[in-house]
Design a protein around this motif. Structure first.
Motif, PDB file in Angstrom:
ATOM      1  N   ARG A 119     -83.684 -18.925 -30.964  1.00 14.07           N
ATOM      2  CA  ARG A 119     -83.299 -17.586 -30.499  1.00 14.07           C
ATOM      3  C   ARG A 119     -83.654 -17.431 -29.025  1.00 14.07           C
ATOM      4  NH1 ARG A 119     -81.822 -13.622 -33.928  1.00 14.07           N
ATOM      5  NH2 ARG A 119     -82.472 -11.978 -32.528  1.00 14.07           N
ATOM      6  N   PHE A 120     -82.653 -17.185 -28.243  1.00 16.53           N
ATOM      7  CA  PHE A 120     -82.868 -16.948 -26.813  1.00 16.53           C
ATOM      8  C   PHE A 120     -82.465 -15.509 -26.474  1.00 16.53           C
ATOM      9  CE2 PHE A 120     -82.252 -21.562 -26.662  1.00 16.53           C
ATOM     10  CZ  PHE A 120     -83.173 -21.952 -25.702  1.00 16.53           C
ATOM     11  N   ILE A 121     -82.992 -15.003 -25.368  1.00 18.11           N
ATOM     12  CA  ILE A 121     -82.359 -13.838 -24.755  1.00 18.11           C
ATOM     13  C   ILE A 121     -81.156 -14.430 -24.030  1.00 18.11           C
ATOM     14  CG2 ILE A 121     -82.582 -12.022 -23.024  1.00 18.11           C
ATOM     15  CD1 ILE A 121     -85.514 -11.796 -23.690  1.00 18.11           C
ATOM     16  N   LYS A 122     -79.976 -14.092 -24.492  1.00 15.95           N
ATOM     17  CA  LYS A 122     -78.798 -14.848 -24.072  1.00 15.95           C
ATOM     18  C   LYS A 122     -78.049 -14.109 -22.958  1.00 15.95           C
ATOM     19  CE  LYS A 122     -74.890 -17.246 -25.946  1.00 15.95           C
ATOM     20  NZ  LYS A 122     -74.023 -16.628 -24.959  1.00 15.95           N
ATOM     21  N   LEU A 123     -78.292 -14.553 -21.733  1.00 19.07           N
ATOM     22  CA  LEU A 123     -77.695 -13.872 -20.577  1.00 19.07           C
ATOM     23  C   LEU A 123     -76.889 -14.874 -19.755  1.00 19.07           C
ATOM     24  CD1 LEU A 123     -80.923 -11.876 -19.562  1.00 19.07           C
ATOM     25  CD2 LEU A 123     -79.070 -11.117 -21.071  1.00 19.07           C
ATOM     26  N   ASN A 124     -76.164 -15.757 -20.469  1.00 15.44           N
ATOM     27  CA  ASN A 124     -75.476 -16.852 -19.768  1.00 15.44           C
ATOM     28  C   ASN A 124     -73.955 -16.812 -19.860  1.00 15.44           C
ATOM     29  OD1 ASN A 124     -75.437 -17.457 -22.500  1.00 15.44           O
ATOM     30  ND2 ASN A 124     -75.463 -19.668 -22.165  1.00 15.44           N
ATOM     31  N   THR A 125     -73.360 -15.889 -20.642  1.00 12.03           N
ATOM     32  CA  THR A 125     -71.889 -15.921 -20.751  1.00 12.03           C
ATOM     33  C   THR A 125     -71.244 -14.537 -20.574  1.00 12.03           C
ATOM     34  OG1 THR A 125     -72.149 -15.901 -23.147  1.00 12.03           O
ATOM     35  CG2 THR A 125     -71.669 -18.028 -22.170  1.00 12.03           C
ATOM     36  N   ASN A 126     -71.969 -13.630 -19.971  1.00 11.50           N
ATOM     37  CA  ASN A 126     -71.423 -12.293 -19.670  1.00 11.50           C
ATOM     38  C   ASN A 126     -70.861 -11.567 -20.888  1.00 11.50           C
ATOM     39  OD1 ASN A 126     -72.178 -12.795 -17.081  1.00 11.50           O
ATOM     40  ND2 ASN A 126     -70.126 -13.278 -16.333  1.00 11.50           N
ATOM     41  N   GLU A 127     -71.510 -11.797 -22.029  1.00 12.95           N
ATOM     42  CA  GLU A 127     -71.129 -11.022 -23.211  1.00 12.95           C
ATOM     43  C   GLU A 127     -71.746  -9.631 -23.107  1.00 12.95           C
ATOM     44  OE1 GLU A 127     -71.100 -14.859 -26.203  1.00 12.95           O
ATOM     45  OE2 GLU A 127     -72.830 -14.224 -25.072  1.00 12.95           O
TER      46      GLU A 127
ATOM     47  N   ALA B 255     -82.355 -24.543  -9.920  1.00  9.10           N
ATOM     48  CA  ALA B 255     -82.570 -25.297 -11.166  1.00  9.10           C
ATOM     49  C   ALA B 255     -83.972 -25.051 -11.709  1.00  9.10           C
ATOM     50  CB  ALA B 255     -82.358 -26.786 -10.911  1.00  9.10           C
ATOM     51  N   ASP B 256     -84.954 -24.897 -10.799  1.00  9.75           N
ATOM     52  CA  ASP B 256     -86.343 -24.665 -11.249  1.00  9.75           C
ATOM     53  C   ASP B 256     -86.478 -23.297 -11.909  1.00  9.75           C
ATOM     54  OD1 ASP B 256     -86.894 -27.086 -10.182  1.00  9.75           O
ATOM     55  OD2 ASP B 256     -87.958 -26.337  -8.403  1.00  9.75           O
ATOM     56  N   VAL B 257     -85.827 -22.293 -11.325  1.00 12.06           N
ATOM     57  CA  VAL B 257     -85.915 -20.941 -11.907  1.00 12.06           C
ATOM     58  C   VAL B 257     -85.213 -20.941 -13.270  1.00 12.06           C
ATOM     59  CG1 VAL B 257     -85.601 -18.475 -11.493  1.00 12.06           C
ATOM     60  CG2 VAL B 257     -85.735 -20.035  -9.539  1.00 12.06           C
ATOM     61  N   GLN B 258     -84.057 -21.583 -13.319  1.00 12.58           N
ATOM     62  CA  GLN B 258     -83.292 -21.626 -14.576  1.00 12.58           C
ATOM     63  C   GLN B 258     -84.108 -22.317 -15.676  1.00 12.58           C
ATOM     64  OE1 GLN B 258     -79.704 -24.036 -14.563  1.00 12.58           O
ATOM     65  NE2 GLN B 258     -78.761 -22.722 -16.107  1.00 12.58           N
TER      66      GLN B 258
ATOM     67  N   VAL C  71     -85.141 -17.592 -22.138  1.00 13.92           N
ATOM     68  CA  VAL C  71     -84.038 -16.828 -21.543  1.00 13.92           C
ATOM     69  C   VAL C  71     -82.976 -17.791 -21.015  1.00 13.92           C
ATOM     70  CG1 VAL C  71     -83.358 -15.179 -19.740  1.00 13.92           C
ATOM     71  CG2 VAL C  71     -85.611 -14.972 -20.831  1.00 13.92           C
ATOM     72  N   LEU C  72     -81.746 -17.609 -21.461  1.00 11.21           N
ATOM     73  CA  LEU C  72     -80.639 -18.435 -20.960  1.00 11.21           C
ATOM     74  C   LEU C  72     -79.871 -17.669 -19.898  1.00 11.21           C
ATOM     75  CD1 LEU C  72     -78.855 -20.018 -24.063  1.00 11.21           C
ATOM     76  CD2 LEU C  72     -80.526 -21.065 -22.526  1.00 11.21           C
ATOM     77  N   ILE C  73     -79.668 -18.294 -18.753  1.00 10.74           N
ATOM     78  CA  ILE C  73     -78.829 -17.712 -17.698  1.00 10.74           C
ATOM     79  C   ILE C  73     -77.861 -18.796 -17.246  1.00 10.74           C
ATOM     80  CG2 ILE C  73     -80.566 -16.055 -16.913  1.00 10.74           C
ATOM     81  CD1 ILE C  73     -80.983 -18.110 -14.538  1.00 10.74           C
TER      82      ILE C  73
END
Ligand SMILES: Cc1ncc(COP(=O)(O)O)c(C=O)c1O
Length: 375
Positions: free
Chosen positions: A45-53, A325-328, A336-338
């Motif tokens: 389970r991630f906080i999913k903030l990577n696909t603009n949903e 890349a380090d922050v990601q 958290v996914l970005i």
């Protein structure tokens, strides 16, 4: 025939392509670099903030509409004309029904626009930093693309676009920057370049941009593409639209009917119609996302991050002097996914989708800790 071991082949990438090549591949499969969608994790389970949903669920009225589809209706093919849905969309925008096209996500609508309007001898222009599907379609249909760099501040320098273009593809607001162009500016271009077809991709328009849908009544060189994946929270149903002069819409229909006449299933058609009828839910959720975005932008700037002015449901941000890349990676390790794009010019920039308030609070908390780390 050789007996094969049971293995799952990885997706083709430029790096592994040679290894997994079939001798039956067309030249296009051999040469193309497909679009890489954002990760849809299944294992954690991630906080999913990577696909603009959209962080809010589809409207309850939309869920009821989906549930209203009966077994008998599912037995039949859906309406290839999507007449009821197109009527609703036309009324919403004060257009005629023959100015409305619908498809399986705006990705599909865009994929049909290329062969509908461009030959291999034409060219289509778009910025160097924009939705990364645009060059993929151009490569797939072998339509030459003219890639024009954005200005230093990531705004579009329209004067850099040659006059002889057949097509101009413009995401407004742009992705992944979130920066919007005003309707007046677009209208001036439509007037100045009547022989250029402007395809304006308004995937994120409901989060603060100015739509040019109404201009399709006056300009036959404008096609506006929109989606229900973002502000209507229906990414899972795959519904996209295009608005334009009836002749343009007929061109899209011609491609659709040469490919797949039934692009929108019966559930999607019913749900999409309900989503446009539920204006209060749409207004409430999009306003909430914009309010969360403004708080997020302020907090990011407060901690020294640079943020593009966003009119979308995401922000484009960088921490000066630190590798993106380090922050990601740090955010990923903390759940958290970005999204980040490897392209040299923006490799240190992060695209963070606006989630729920509590999700953004957690992202801000994590980033504050990261910024304070000695380096
Ligand atoms: C600018 C832009 N256009 C189009 C799309 C495709 O949207 P969909 O195919 O879900 O309608 C996206 C998706 O993220 C996007 O960012």
């Amino acid at each position: 025939m050789a007996i094969r071991p049971k293995i799952t082949l990885p997706a083709l990438t430029p790096a592994n392509k040679e290894l997994f090549m079939s001798r039956f591949y067309s030249n296009i499969v051999r040469s193309i670099s497909p679009y890489v969608p954002g990760e849809q994790p299944k294992d954690r389970r991630f906080i999913k903030l990577n696909t603009n949903e959209n962080p809010y669920p589809a409207a309850p009225s939309v869920v009821l509409a989906m549930q209203s589809v009966s077994g008998l209706e599912a037995r039949l093919y859906p309406d290839p004309e999507a007449a009821a849905l197109r009527r609703t969309l036309a009324d919403y925008h004060d257009l005629s029904v023959d100015q409305v096209f619908v498809g399986n996500g705006s990705d599909e609508v865009l994929a049909m626009a290329y062969p509908a309007f461009f030959n291999r001898t034409d060219s289509i222009a778009f910025p160097d930093i924009t939705y990364s599907f645009y060059p993929v379609y151009a490569a797939m249909y072998e339509i030459p693309s003219r890639v024009i760099p954005l200005a230093k501040d990531f705004t579009i320098d329209f004067t850099a676009y040659p006059q002889d273009l057949k097509g101009f593809l413009l995401a407004n607001p742009n992705a992944p920057t979130g920066i919007a162009v005003g309707a007046e500016r677009i209208e001036a271009l439509l007037r100045q370049r009547p022989n250029t077809l402007f395809i304006v991709d308004e995937a994120y328009i409901d989060f603060g941009g100015e739509s040019v849908v109404a201009l399709t009544k006056s300009y036959d060189n404008l096609l506006v593409v929109q989606t229900m994946s973002k502000a209507r929270s229906l990414a899972g149903l795959r519904i996209g639209m295009a608005f334009g002069a009836p002749e343009l819409i007929r061109g899209l229909e011609s491609i659709r009917d040469s490919f797949n006449s039934y692009t929108l299933d019966v559930v999607a058609q019913r749900a999409a119609k309900a989503a446009y009828e539920d204006v209060p839910y749409f207004q409430k959720t999009r306003q909430a996302i914009m309010a969360t975005r403004e708080k997020t932008v302020a907090a990011l700037r407060q901690m020294g991050m640079q943020v593009c002015p966003s009119s979308a449901n995401f922000v484009f941000t960088t921490l000066p002097g630190v590798a993106g890349a380090d922050v990601q990676q740090y955010l990923r390790e903390n759940g958290v996914l970005i999204r980040r794009f490897a392209m040299e010019r923006i490799k240190d920039w992060l695209r963070i989708t606006i989630g729920l308030d509590k999700e953004m609070d957690e992202v801000i908390r994590l980033l504050q800790l990261f910024v304070q780390q000695p380096r």
